[in-house]
Design a protein around this motif. Structure first.
Motif, short mmCIF file in Angstrom:
data_model
loop_
_atom_site.label_atom_id
_atom_site.label_comp_id
_atom_site.label_asym_id
_atom_site.label_seq_id
_atom_site.Cartn_x
_atom_site.Cartn_y
_atom_site.Cartn_z
N ALA A 2 33.70 42.78 46.25
CA ALA A 2 34.63 41.71 45.91
C ALA A 2 34.86 41.64 44.41
N LEU A 3 33.78 41.82 43.64
CA LEU A 3 33.91 41.83 42.18
C LEU A 3 34.81 42.97 41.73
N ALA A 4 34.66 44.14 42.36
CA ALA A 4 35.49 45.29 41.99
C ALA A 4 36.97 45.02 42.28
N LEU A 5 37.25 44.33 43.38
CA LEU A 5 38.64 44.06 43.73
C LEU A 5 39.28 43.11 42.73
N VAL A 6 38.53 42.08 42.31
CA VAL A 6 39.09 41.17 41.31
C VAL A 6 39.25 41.89 39.98
N GLN A 7 38.30 42.77 39.65
CA GLN A 7 38.42 43.57 38.44
C GLN A 7 39.64 44.49 38.52
N PHE A 8 39.93 45.00 39.71
CA PHE A 8 41.09 45.86 39.86
C PHE A 8 42.38 45.10 39.58
N ASP A 9 42.46 43.86 40.05
CA ASP A 9 43.64 43.05 39.78
C ASP A 9 43.82 42.89 38.27
N ARG A 10 42.72 42.69 37.57
CA ARG A 10 42.78 42.55 36.11
C ARG A 10 43.20 43.87 35.46
N LEU A 11 42.67 44.98 35.98
CA LEU A 11 43.02 46.30 35.45
C LEU A 11 44.51 46.54 35.56
N MET A 12 45.09 46.20 36.70
CA MET A 12 46.51 46.45 36.92
C MET A 12 47.38 45.51 36.09
N SER A 13 47.06 44.22 36.10
CA SER A 13 47.92 43.25 35.43
C SER A 13 47.89 43.43 33.91
N GLN A 14 46.73 43.87 33.37
CA GLN A 14 46.61 44.04 31.92
C GLN A 14 46.71 45.51 31.51
#
Length: 371
Positions: free
Chosen positions: A136-148
């Motif tokens: 779950a942490l990786a998925l939220v981190q992925f959203d941050r990776l994509m948006s930023q």
């Protein structure tokens, strides 16, 4: 998340009872650290870069005294301490004390943590396993990776076998957030969210944006994801955009041989790439099941022979060497450059030269590195 009155937050000073739930912050304390589970065992529990804090973080974007947490009537409350880069709860920057719950995501600037709660019986609230929490942490981190757009292009040399003269670079992506540093980890998270195409385009765009500034304008080899082949027009549209952005940079598009399943579309794609002045390479040749006759329906400019064919080639038996030499000659007879991938030793390089390969790539000639 729920805001808490500041006066109430400041007035309460108490320790944690042994009969109460224990709260944890699960996350890395530094950019290269593994996941750690730190108990919130002080009142207040302070977070920051300076020594003396309850949890010292090694991220440069974290302030000296960044934030603090307190237990108020059995609930965990977080407050930002006027940090430079902010404290975030589930993606929203907080400006006042805020109640957090089990499984909430906290960011102290760029440092990500998951809130965990454990009952006195030792069972974690929700009975969520470690790997699920980490996922779950990786998925939220992925959203941050994509948006930023937090990816860092790396470039690996491609050279002539005769004389080892550099002709260009393959662009390889790396992530800039914890847990998603490798391209494999990024695409694993992307697969769970059905965002492989979007990630592939981001890596291609950022790689060309950075690579176009490399001196002497080398040829840049960029990758595709097999899912991009499912919507041909969308792929062509994306290539048109990167061509405009990259100006006159020399570009080669790599397509895995196993993804070449529609000869009619490949002919159309090849025609569009010619119009865009983008060359074509079939990647990992020999790893899939495609036949050379099918691949030349849209004749590429390069065929990259799979690392599995090259590894230990200097000690292969004679029959295998003859087979590989025949494939190299067949490719070259079609006016296609034969490239050997994954060369790691001088012996492998010499064997590939003897077999007649035109180009080479691998750790022997250079590891992937930032521009």
């Amino acid at each position: 998340m729920t805001a808490v009155d500041s006066a109430s937050f400041d007035s309460i000073r108490r320790s944690v009872s042994p009969h109460e739930d224990v709260w944890f912050l699960s996350g890395p304390t530094g950019p290269s650290d593994s996941l750690q589970h730190t108990p919130v065992d002080r009142q207040p529990f302070t977070v920051g870069r300076q020594s003396g804090t309850s949890m010292k973080l090694q991220f440069r974007t974290v302030s000296g005294n960044h934030a603090e947490l307190r237990l108020i009537d059995g609930r965990l409350v977080i407050r930002d301490l006027d940090s430079t880069n902010g404290t975030y709860v589930n993606g929203s920057r907080i400006s006042e004390p805020t109640i957090v719950s089990d499984e909430d995501l906290i960011h102290f600037a760029e440092a990500p943590f998951r809130i965990r709660r454990q009952s006195p019986t030792g069972m974690t609230a929700g009975t969520i396993s470690e790997n699920v929490c980490d996922q779950a942490l990786a998925l939220v981190q992925f959203d941050r990776l994509m948006s930023q757009r937090l990816v860092r292009p790396h470039f690996q040399p491609i050279v002539t076998l005769q004389g080892a003269r550099s002709i260009g670079f393959e662009i390889l992506g790396r992530g800039s957030v914890f847990g998603l540093e490798s391209v494999g980890a990024m695409f694993q998270a992307a697969e769970q969210l059905n965002l492989e195409v979007e990630l592939s385009r981001l890596l291609r765009w950022e790689g060309l944006r950075v690579g176009r500034e490399i001196p002497d304008q080398p040829t840049l080899f960029v990758n595709t994801h097999p899912k991009e082949m499912e919507d041909g027009q969308s792929l062509i549209d994306s290539l048109s955009k990167v061509r405009t952005m990259a100006s006159n940079t020399k570009i080669v598009l790599e397509i895995h041989e196993a993804a070449v399943t529609d000869p009619a579309f490949m002919r159309r794609l090849h025609a569009s790439m010619n119009d865009l002045d983008i060359q074509l390479a079939y990647d990992d040749f020999g790893a899939g099941q495609a036949r050379l006759a099918e691949l030349i329906e849209a004749r590429p400019d390069f065929v990259k022979f799979d690392i599995g064919l090259i590894r230990g080639i200097d000690i292969n038996d004679v029959n295998r060497m003859r087979m590989l030499q025949s494939l190299v000659k067949m490719v070259q007879d079609l006016d296609i450059a034969a490239l050997a991938e994954g060369i790691e030793t001088v012996e492998e390089a010499d064997a590939c030269l003897e077999l007649g390969f035109d180009l080479a790539q691998g750790f022997y000639y250079g590891r992937p590195a930032p521009a």
